[in-house]
Design an enzyme around this catalytic site. Structure first.
Site, PDB file in Angstrom:
ATOM      1  N   HIS A 188       0.839  -1.200   0.000  1.00 47.46           N
ATOM      2  CA  HIS A 188       0.000   0.000   0.000  1.00 47.46           C
ATOM      3  C   HIS A 188       0.872   1.246   0.000  1.00 47.46           C
ATOM      4  CE1 HIS A 188       0.922   0.467   4.203  1.00 47.46           C
ATOM      5  NE2 HIS A 188       0.291  -0.638   4.547  1.00 47.46           N
ATOM      6  N   HIS A 238       4.078   1.355   2.285  1.00 48.03           N
ATOM      7  CA  HIS A 238       5.225   0.597   1.761  1.00 48.03           C
ATOM      8  C   HIS A 238       5.813   1.321   0.554  1.00 48.03           C
ATOM      9  CE1 HIS A 238       2.376  -2.738   3.171  1.00 48.03           C
ATOM     10  NE2 HIS A 238       3.328  -2.701   4.083  1.00 48.03           N
ATOM     11  N   CYS A 270       3.286  -8.764  21.839  1.00 47.20           N
ATOM     12  CA  CYS A 270       2.359  -8.225  20.839  1.00 47.20           C
ATOM     13  C   CYS A 270       2.633  -8.925  19.517  1.00 47.20           C
ATOM     14  CB  CYS A 270       2.541  -6.706  20.681  1.00 47.20           C
ATOM     15  SG  CYS A 270       1.593  -6.076  19.275  1.00 47.20           S
ATOM     16  N   CYS A 287       3.579  -6.542  16.574  1.00 46.66           N
ATOM     17  CA  CYS A 287       4.980  -6.072  16.574  1.00 46.66           C
ATOM     18  C   CYS A 287       5.950  -7.243  16.487  1.00 46.66           C
ATOM     19  CB  CYS A 287       5.314  -5.294  17.839  1.00 46.66           C
ATOM     20  SG  CYS A 287       4.376  -3.794  18.067  1.00 46.66           S
ATOM     21  N   CYS A 331      -1.063  -2.114  23.032  1.00 48.44           N
ATOM     22  CA  CYS A 331       0.047  -1.707  22.164  1.00 48.44           C
ATOM     23  C   CYS A 331      -0.437  -0.483  21.381  1.00 48.44           C
ATOM     24  CB  CYS A 331       0.393  -2.832  21.201  1.00 48.44           C
ATOM     25  SG  CYS A 331       1.337  -2.241  19.773  1.00 48.44           S
ATOM     26  N   HIS A 375      -0.881  -1.257  17.512  1.00 49.67           N
ATOM     27  CA  HIS A 375      -1.857  -2.236  17.022  1.00 49.67           C
ATOM     28  C   HIS A 375      -3.175  -2.223  17.776  1.00 49.67           C
ATOM     29  CE1 HIS A 375       2.069  -3.613  15.457  1.00 49.67           C
ATOM     30  NE2 HIS A 375       1.337  -3.800  14.378  1.00 49.67           N
ATOM     31  N   LYS A 378      -6.172   7.090   9.971  1.00 51.90           N
ATOM     32  CA  LYS A 378      -5.234   5.986   9.783  1.00 51.90           C
ATOM     33  C   LYS A 378      -5.715   5.109   8.624  1.00 51.90           C
ATOM     34  CE  LYS A 378      -2.756   2.622  12.357  1.00 51.90           C
ATOM     35  NZ  LYS A 378      -2.539   1.797  13.468  1.00 51.90           N
ATOM     36  N   LYS A 415      -7.633  -1.526   6.498  1.00 51.24           N
ATOM     37  CA  LYS A 415      -8.488  -2.348   5.654  1.00 51.24           C
ATOM     38  C   LYS A 415      -9.944  -2.217   6.082  1.00 51.24           C
ATOM     39  CE  LYS A 415      -7.423  -6.738   3.516  1.00 51.24           C
ATOM     40  NZ  LYS A 415      -6.934  -8.078   3.796  1.00 51.24           N
TER      41      LYS A 415
HETATM   42  N1  MSP Z   1       8.816  -6.980   8.588  1.00 57.01           N
HETATM   43  C1  MSP Z   1       8.989  -5.839   9.388  1.00 57.01           C
HETATM   44  C2  MSP Z   1      10.267  -5.103   9.032  1.00 57.01           C
HETATM   45  C3  MSP Z   1      11.523  -5.891   9.090  1.00 57.01           C
HETATM   46  S1  MSP Z   1      12.886  -4.984   8.543  1.00 57.01           S
HETATM   47  C4  MSP Z   1      14.200  -5.872   8.966  1.00 57.01           C
HETATM   48  C5  MSP Z   1       7.820  -4.878   9.197  1.00 57.01           C
HETATM   49  N2  MSP Z   1       7.085  -5.024   8.090  1.00 57.01           N
HETATM   50  S2  MSP Z   1       5.827  -4.115   7.697  1.00 57.01           S
HETATM   51  O1  MSP Z   1       5.224  -4.740   6.554  1.00 57.01           O
HETATM   52  O2  MSP Z   1       4.989  -3.901   8.807  1.00 57.01           O
HETATM   53  O3  MSP Z   1       6.439  -2.770   7.194  1.00 57.01           O
HETATM   54  C6  MSP Z   1       6.601  -1.675   8.035  1.00 57.01           C
HETATM   55  C7  MSP Z   1       7.117  -0.545   7.196  1.00 57.01           C
HETATM   56  O4  MSP Z   1       6.208  -0.282   6.097  1.00 57.01           O
HETATM   57  C8  MSP Z   1       7.235   0.782   7.899  1.00 57.01           C
HETATM   58  O5  MSP Z   1       8.400   0.893   8.664  1.00 57.01           O
HETATM   59  C9  MSP Z   1       7.221   1.709   6.709  1.00 57.01           C
HETATM   60  O6  MSP Z   1       8.428   1.623   6.043  1.00 57.01           O
HETATM   61  C10 MSP Z   1       6.136   1.095   5.855  1.00 57.01           C
HETATM   62  N3  MSP Z   1       4.802   1.566   6.241  1.00 57.01           N
HETATM   63  C11 MSP Z   1       3.734   0.778   6.519  1.00 57.01           C
HETATM   64  N4  MSP Z   1       2.654   1.594   6.772  1.00 57.01           N
HETATM   65  C12 MSP Z   1       3.009   2.887   6.685  1.00 57.01           C
HETATM   66  C13 MSP Z   1       2.314   4.122   6.716  1.00 57.01           C
HETATM   67  N5  MSP Z   1       1.016   4.214   6.971  1.00 57.01           N
HETATM   68  N6  MSP Z   1       3.009   5.230   6.448  1.00 57.01           N
HETATM   69  C14 MSP Z   1       4.337   5.211   6.111  1.00 57.01           C
HETATM   70  N7  MSP Z   1       5.003   4.053   6.060  1.00 57.01           N
HETATM   71  C15 MSP Z   1       4.436   2.887   6.493  1.00 57.01           C
HETATM   72  O7  MSP Z   1       7.623  -4.040  10.045  1.00 57.01           O
END
Ligand code: MSP
Length: 663
Positions: free
Chosen positions: A17, A20, A125, A128, A142, A145, A294, A297
């Site tokens: 999304h 990412h 959690c 996390c 948390c 979440h 926020k 889904k």
């Molecule tokens: N798998 C772990 C990371 C391991 S790294 C060694 C993880 N994955 S995650 O799918 O939850 O991705 C988190 C990351 O996705 C955030 O740190 C950010 O880079 C990005 N984002 C997810 N949602 C976001 C927003 N709403 N806004 C900005 N970035 C966000 O954590």
């Protein structure tokens, strides 16, 4: 210097999304910027595929974990090209090479005595994938979440993280750039002011099998962070691959604030235990919300990168995301903000400057890069332009290198405004009327073209497609691919005689506008006049006509900014002798001034003192009935079909300090 830039590896329990996409885009832009600076660059992203929540998601989807992770990992890999994001490697934690590396490291750290077996009770959690301390909870939940963590009590393996606490504090203090922006560095230091607990790194296979088996105890698999963080080493061939020495410890990690602790605390202490130098920098950004809420889904407001690109175009999305978010702070996404940025920054400022300049070069220099006169005859404006652009070039580089992307783009847009002003001040159309100004005209046009080339290069990392179009139009296609940042900082880039093509429209206006805006109304009128319903597939010519009507009716932001609109408070009002139309008003804005207004038939003088009204404060003074009027009141004029005209004064919706700007 080599650059190794990484994103987090994303959990495959959700589809890619906006969040990412932003992180990965930032890494892509930085990678492209470093390429432009001439260094060797390696850009890695990937997917995190082990752990409890992935196993649960697979189960829910009725697939085996392997089938499930293959499917979602492919969706992530397919999302990046949609935004012209080009990683050098997309790593997966299920890659056999990664599993081997994790096991080798576990064995080594175990042998050194930094992994031990123990019983632990803690608050876990699942979101996390880590234990939280009581202090981290908000109302028992948390904060990320919004669920209460589960109390878990079991025997597990632990990494002796606490042993490295003092070293880590010293390292962060001695290296101010290690964690940026500064607020996150402070957050980490504050967390480290309390004793650090050791890190649980395993799960018994009785509870979870979808993980990497510990090499020294087959009854356990490794816990998600000890697996995931090591991807940054696997990807560059740790321990002895040819790239490893080149790219470690040059590593720069980009993450959002949600995973600050694992990256700023677990990871450097793990590296220390492995015997490696810490990474170079950690860049932490905020969250994207959607329409100020926020993204989730259940709310149905998840923004997908592919849909964005299809709706607004790849480069617009790239520009918008970087320009809109101040790196480090949260930002809100909405269609209005992206359309506004498109229309004002891209179509209006950049697009108009580009097409206007190239049209003039076509018209006044037969489409060929003019040879400019020697610097000896440069005017103060020329010198001013050149030194401002050089200073902006250096500032842009510094901001890009330090992840202040919104600032880098702001600086670039200041340069664009400067060029628009340079055109107005030098009025090439006037110079063209006078034979004796032929040399001057060449200098002005050539400085313009060169400045556009600098802007093209600066835009290359952010808007690669647009920059390529600009380079083609400037006759610099061949130089574009290998161009370096140095050309942005020096002059003389476009050889005299280069063919310059006009007619490149970089940003056709976006069709969607809110009803009720002047632009939308003008469009609707123009369409109605042609009997067309409009829309993206409408007839091209009619659309062009509509755009011409619009362009003629529109003013640039720069033009609008020249009007000094302010709130003024009326302190006195009286009739003007021998006039039944005029009132003499004394207003504060904040200084006292006299304004003569034609409102006597609509307002009695005694009703006016105390009212706040909107005025144009920088109108040239004019004498009305012998009284000097310093400004103009704004009023709505209503003309009912069968009655007299009505004037209604404008005001603000609540009291404000007199003199406040209206913008
Ligand atoms: N798998 C772990 C990371 C391991 S790294 C060694 C993880 N994955 S995650 O799918 O939850 O991705 C988190 C990351 O996705 C955030 O740190 C950010 O880079 C990005 N984002 C997810 N949602 C976001 C927003 N709403 N806004 C900005 N970035 C966000 O954590």
């Amino acid at each position: 210097m080599a650059t190794y830039i990484t994103t987090p590896i994303y959990y495959v329990n959700a589809m890619p999304h906006l969040g990412h996409a932003y992180t990965t885009l930032v890494a892509d832009v930085y990678s492209r910027f470093r390429h432009l600076c001439g260094g060797e660059v390696y850009f890695q992203t990937g997917t995190d595929e082990h752990g409890e929540k992935i196993a649960e998601a697979a189960d829910k989807a009725g697939e085996s974990p392997r089938q499930y992770v293959d499917r979602i990992a492919a969706a992530f890999a397919a999302a990046w090209p949609l935004l012209a994001i080009r990683p050098d490697r997309i790593i997966r934690t299920t890659d056999p090479e990664h599993i081997r590396t994790v096991q080798d490291i576990l064995q080594m750290v175990y042998d050194r005595g930094d992994i031990y077996f123990s019983e632990y009770t803690g608050l876990y959690c699942a979101g996390c994938e880590r234990f939280l301390t009581a202090k981290e909870l908000v109302d028992g939940k948390c904060p990320d979440h919004q669920v209460a963590p589960r109390e878990i009590s079991e025997q597990n393996y632990f990494f002796r993280m606490s042993a490295y606490q003092e070293w880590l504090i010293d390292h962060i203090r001695a290296n101010p750039e290690f964690i940026t922006p500064e607020r996150y560095r402070n957050e980490v230091l504050s967390f480290l002011s309390e004793p650090l607990e050791d890190l649980c790194i395993s799960r018994p296979t009785t509870r979870l099998t979808w993980g990497i088996p510990l090499p020294f105890d087959q009854n356990f698999v490794t816990y998600v962070w000890f697996d995931a963080l090591i991807n940054y080493l696997t990807g560059i061939g740790y321990p002895d691959g040819p790239d490893f020495e080149k790219y470690w410890p040059a590593a720069e990690h980009v993450i959002a604030k949600d995973i600050l602790k694992p990256h700023a605390i677990y990871w450097p202490t793990m590296l220390r235990a492995i015997g490696l130098a810490p990474y170079r920098r950690l860049h932490v950004h905020g969250y994207w919300n959607v329409d100020a809420t926020k993204m989730s889904k259940s709310l149905g407001n998840v923004v997908r990168p592919g849909e964005l690109a299809a709706e607004y175009g790849v480069d617009t999305v790239r520009y918008f995301l970087l320009r809109e978010m101040s790196f480090g702070l949260d930002s809100s996404f909405s269609s209005e903000t992206i359309i506004n940025r498109y229309n004002s920054d891209l179509a209006n400022d950049l697009g108009n400057l580009f097409s206007r300049s190239l049209t003039m070069i076509g018209k006044y220099a037969a489409g060929s890069m003019p040879k400019r006169a020697s610097a000896a005859v440069f005017t103060p404006e020329d010198h001013g332009l050149m030194s401002a652009l050089s200073a902006m070039g250096s500032q842009y580089c510094e901001d890009m290198a330090n992840f202040r992307f919104h600032k880098a783009l702001q600086v670039l847009w200041e340069a664009i405004s400067l060029l628009n002003r340079y055109i107005v001040v030098n009025a090439p159309w006037e110079l063209a009327k006078n034979e004796r100004q032929a040399e001057r005209l060449k200098t002005v046009l050539s400085l313009l073209a060169e400045s556009l080339w600098k802007i093209t290069l600066a835009l290359k990392p952010v808007m690669p497609e647009t920059a390529a179009k600009m380079a083609r139009a400037l006759g610099m296609e061949a130089a574009f691919a290998g161009a370096s940042i140095d050309e942005m900082l020096s002059w003389g880039g476009i050889p005299a005689g280069t063919t310059i093509h006009k007619g490149t429209q970089l940003f056709p206006r976006l069709e969607r506008q809110e009803a009720g805006t002047p632009a939308a109304d003008a469009k609707a009128e123009s369409r109605a006049a042609q009997g067309k319903s409009g829309g993206r597939d409408g007839d091209k010519d009619s659309r062009k006509d509509a755009e011409n009507v619009l362009d003629a009716a529109l003013i640039s932001l720069e033009q609008f900014k020249t009007v000094d609109l302010r709130v003024a408070e009326i302190v006195a009002a009286e009739k003007v002798n021998r006039s039944d139309r005029l009132l003499k008003l004394t207003v504060r804005a904040p200084e006292e001034r006299t304004i003569v207004a034609g409102i006597a038939r609509h307002y009695a003088p005694e009703d006016l003192p105390g009212r706040q009204v909107l005025i144009v404060a920088n109108l040239k003074p004019a004498k009305l009935m012998g009284i000097a009027s310093q400004g103009m009141l704004l009023a709505a004029k209503e003309q009912p079909p069968d009655g007299p005209e009505r004037l209604v004064l404008t005001t603000v919706s609540g009291p404000v300090a007199p003199g406040s700007r209206v913008a």
